[in-house]
Scaffold this motif. Structure first.
Motif, PDB file in Angstrom:
ATOM      1  N   SER A  26      19.999  -2.392   8.529  1.00  0.00           N
ATOM      2  CA  SER A  26      19.919  -2.066   9.955  1.00  0.00           C
ATOM      3  C   SER A  26      18.257  -2.585  10.572  1.00  0.00           C
ATOM      4  CB  SER A  26      19.871  -0.689  10.131  1.00  0.00           C
ATOM      5  OG  SER A  26      18.994  -0.009   9.372  1.00  0.00           O
ATOM      6  N   GLN A  27      17.205  -2.516   9.555  1.00  0.00           N
ATOM      7  CA  GLN A  27      15.874  -2.776  10.087  1.00  0.00           C
ATOM      8  C   GLN A  27      15.899  -4.375  10.334  1.00  0.00           C
ATOM      9  OE1 GLN A  27      13.823  -1.325   6.658  1.00  0.00           O
ATOM     10  NE2 GLN A  27      13.136   0.484   7.766  1.00  0.00           N
ATOM     11  N   LEU A  28      16.346  -4.900   9.281  1.00  0.00           N
ATOM     12  CA  LEU A  28      16.311  -6.488   9.715  1.00  0.00           C
ATOM     13  C   LEU A  28      17.326  -6.854  10.918  1.00  0.00           C
ATOM     14  CD1 LEU A  28      17.080  -7.540   5.805  1.00  0.00           C
ATOM     15  CD2 LEU A  28      14.951  -7.903   7.255  1.00  0.00           C
ATOM     16  N   MET A  29      18.459  -6.034  11.269  1.00  0.00           N
ATOM     17  CA  MET A  29      19.256  -6.398  12.273  1.00  0.00           C
ATOM     18  C   MET A  29      18.517  -6.174  13.735  1.00  0.00           C
ATOM     19  SD  MET A  29      23.021  -5.058  11.022  1.00  0.00           S
ATOM     20  CE  MET A  29      23.830  -5.427  12.502  1.00  0.00           C
ATOM     21  N   ILE A  30      17.545  -5.067  13.557  1.00  0.00           N
ATOM     22  CA  ILE A  30      17.107  -4.603  14.790  1.00  0.00           C
ATOM     23  C   ILE A  30      15.789  -5.761  15.195  1.00  0.00           C
ATOM     24  CG2 ILE A  30      15.094  -3.251  15.683  1.00  0.00           C
ATOM     25  CD1 ILE A  30      16.770  -0.941  13.802  1.00  0.00           C
ATOM     26  N   GLU A  31      15.170  -6.431  13.958  1.00  0.00           N
ATOM     27  CA  GLU A  31      14.228  -7.117  14.014  1.00  0.00           C
ATOM     28  C   GLU A  31      15.126  -8.831  14.942  1.00  0.00           C
ATOM     29  OE1 GLU A  31      10.960  -7.315  13.835  1.00  0.00           O
ATOM     30  OE2 GLU A  31      11.249  -5.269  13.600  1.00  0.00           O
ATOM     31  N   VAL A  36      15.839 -11.926  19.668  1.00  0.00           N
ATOM     32  CA  VAL A  36      16.761 -12.650  20.583  1.00  0.00           C
ATOM     33  C   VAL A  36      16.452 -12.227  22.040  1.00  0.00           C
ATOM     34  CG1 VAL A  36      19.095 -12.933  21.287  1.00  0.00           C
ATOM     35  CG2 VAL A  36      18.768 -13.007  18.849  1.00  0.00           C
ATOM     36  N   LYS A  37      16.373 -11.082  22.043  1.00  0.00           N
ATOM     37  CA  LYS A  37      15.973 -10.220  23.505  1.00  0.00           C
ATOM     38  C   LYS A  37      14.619 -11.014  23.934  1.00  0.00           C
ATOM     39  CE  LYS A  37      14.938  -5.700  25.140  1.00  0.00           C
ATOM     40  NZ  LYS A  37      14.628  -4.104  25.332  1.00  0.00           N
ATOM     41  N   GLU A  38      13.684 -11.053  23.245  1.00  0.00           N
ATOM     42  CA  GLU A  38      12.332 -11.410  23.730  1.00  0.00           C
ATOM     43  C   GLU A  38      12.246 -12.865  23.975  1.00  0.00           C
ATOM     44  OE1 GLU A  38       9.371  -9.801  20.674  1.00  0.00           O
ATOM     45  OE2 GLU A  38       9.868  -7.696  21.256  1.00  0.00           O
ATOM     46  N   SER A  39      13.018 -13.539  22.934  1.00  0.00           N
ATOM     47  CA  SER A  39      13.028 -15.196  23.233  1.00  0.00           C
ATOM     48  C   SER A  39      13.560 -15.310  24.625  1.00  0.00           C
ATOM     49  CB  SER A  39      13.678 -15.706  22.234  1.00  0.00           C
ATOM     50  OG  SER A  39      15.316 -15.540  22.389  1.00  0.00           O
ATOM     51  N   GLY A  40      14.620 -14.693  25.437  1.00  0.00           N
ATOM     52  CA  GLY A  40      14.968 -15.210  26.423  1.00  0.00           C
ATOM     53  C   GLY A  40      16.100 -16.260  26.144  1.00  0.00           C
ATOM     54  N   LEU A  41      16.416 -16.472  25.126  1.00  0.00           N
ATOM     55  CA  LEU A  41      17.496 -17.536  24.764  1.00  0.00           C
ATOM     56  C   LEU A  41      18.930 -17.078  25.027  1.00  0.00           C
ATOM     57  CD1 LEU A  41      15.791 -18.988  21.749  1.00  0.00           C
ATOM     58  CD2 LEU A  41      15.981 -20.100  23.947  1.00  0.00           C
ATOM     59  N   THR A  42      19.899 -17.982  25.204  1.00  0.00           N
ATOM     60  CA  THR A  42      21.301 -17.433  25.150  1.00  0.00           C
ATOM     61  C   THR A  42      21.604 -17.415  23.717  1.00  0.00           C
ATOM     62  OG1 THR A  42      21.958 -19.816  24.845  1.00  0.00           O
ATOM     63  CG2 THR A  42      21.729 -19.050  27.032  1.00  0.00           C
ATOM     64  N   GLN A  43      22.786 -16.557  23.328  1.00  0.00           N
ATOM     65  CA  GLN A  43      23.115 -16.514  22.010  1.00  0.00           C
ATOM     66  C   GLN A  43      23.539 -17.639  21.285  1.00  0.00           C
ATOM     67  OE1 GLN A  43      26.163 -13.794  20.807  1.00  0.00           O
ATOM     68  NE2 GLN A  43      25.832 -12.213  22.642  1.00  0.00           N
ATOM     69  N   THR A  44      24.091 -18.765  21.689  1.00  0.00           N
ATOM     70  CA  THR A  44      24.268 -20.068  21.300  1.00  0.00           C
ATOM     71  C   THR A  44      22.937 -20.789  21.081  1.00  0.00           C
ATOM     72  OG1 THR A  44      26.213 -20.140  22.587  1.00  0.00           O
ATOM     73  CG2 THR A  44      25.480 -22.199  21.759  1.00  0.00           C
ATOM     74  N   GLU A  45      21.794 -20.592  21.897  1.00  0.00           N
ATOM     75  CA  GLU A  45      20.540 -21.401  21.698  1.00  0.00           C
ATOM     76  C   GLU A  45      19.717 -20.523  20.609  1.00  0.00           C
ATOM     77  OE1 GLU A  45      19.422 -22.868  26.297  1.00  0.00           O
ATOM     78  OE2 GLU A  45      18.939 -20.633  25.493  1.00  0.00           O
ATOM     79  N   ALA A  46      19.738 -19.385  20.649  1.00  0.00           N
ATOM     80  CA  ALA A  46      19.374 -18.185  19.544  1.00  0.00           C
ATOM     81  C   ALA A  46      19.854 -18.462  18.191  1.00  0.00           C
ATOM     82  CB  ALA A  46      19.297 -16.786  19.960  1.00  0.00           C
ATOM     83  N   ALA A  47      21.421 -18.644  17.957  1.00  0.00           N
ATOM     84  CA  ALA A  47      21.748 -18.818  16.853  1.00  0.00           C
ATOM     85  C   ALA A  47      21.478 -20.356  16.275  1.00  0.00           C
ATOM     86  CB  ALA A  47      23.359 -18.744  17.039  1.00  0.00           C
ATOM     87  N   LYS A  48      21.341 -21.282  17.070  1.00  0.00           N
ATOM     88  CA  LYS A  48      20.799 -22.547  16.474  1.00  0.00           C
ATOM     89  C   LYS A  48      19.569 -22.429  15.928  1.00  0.00           C
ATOM     90  CE  LYS A  48      21.334 -27.220  17.584  1.00  0.00           C
ATOM     91  NZ  LYS A  48      21.606 -28.396  18.551  1.00  0.00           N
ATOM     92  N   LYS A  49      18.525 -21.783  16.626  1.00  0.00           N
ATOM     93  CA  LYS A  49      17.387 -21.458  15.992  1.00  0.00           C
ATOM     94  C   LYS A  49      17.244 -20.765  14.754  1.00  0.00           C
ATOM     95  CE  LYS A  49      14.509 -22.354  20.152  1.00  0.00           C
ATOM     96  NZ  LYS A  49      13.447 -23.267  19.652  1.00  0.00           N
TER      97      LYS A  49
END
Length: 92
Positions: A26-31, A36-49
């Motif tokens: 759960s701690q890792l999931m929160i991070e 993702v929230k702070e990056s401003g990326l879409t889920q697809t873009e964030a997933a790739k990174k």
């Protein structure tokens, strides 16, 4: 008589080993979610990174802890430059 727990996972999970694993995941999931929230990326873009797929990232963001492993979550964070440290202590 009321019981006190150190975390929600201790209250939900009677097995201490499983509760410890759930706490870590759960701690890792929160991070990952914060990234993702702070990056401003879409889920697809964030997933790739993060080095994963959009459906896997969606599992993290939706809190589907049963679908998330410690190693996968650590790998995601490492892929975007996070350093994951582990603090181990003996329970009294």
């Amino acid at each position: 008589m009321s019981q006190e727990f150190t975390s929600v996972w201790d209250a939900i999970e009677g097995d201490q080993v499983q509760a410890a694993n759930l706490k870590l995941r759960s701690q890792l999931m929160i991070e990952v979610s914060e990234y993702v929230k702070e990056s401003g990326l879409t889920q697809t873009e964030a997933a790739k990174k993060l080095g994963t797929t959009q459906p896997r990232l969606n599992d993290v963001l939706k809190g589907r802890i049963e679908k998330c492993t410690v190693d996968r979550l650590v790998n995601m964070l490492a892929a975007v430059g996070y350093k994951v440290n582990l603090d181990i202590s003996h329970a009294a």
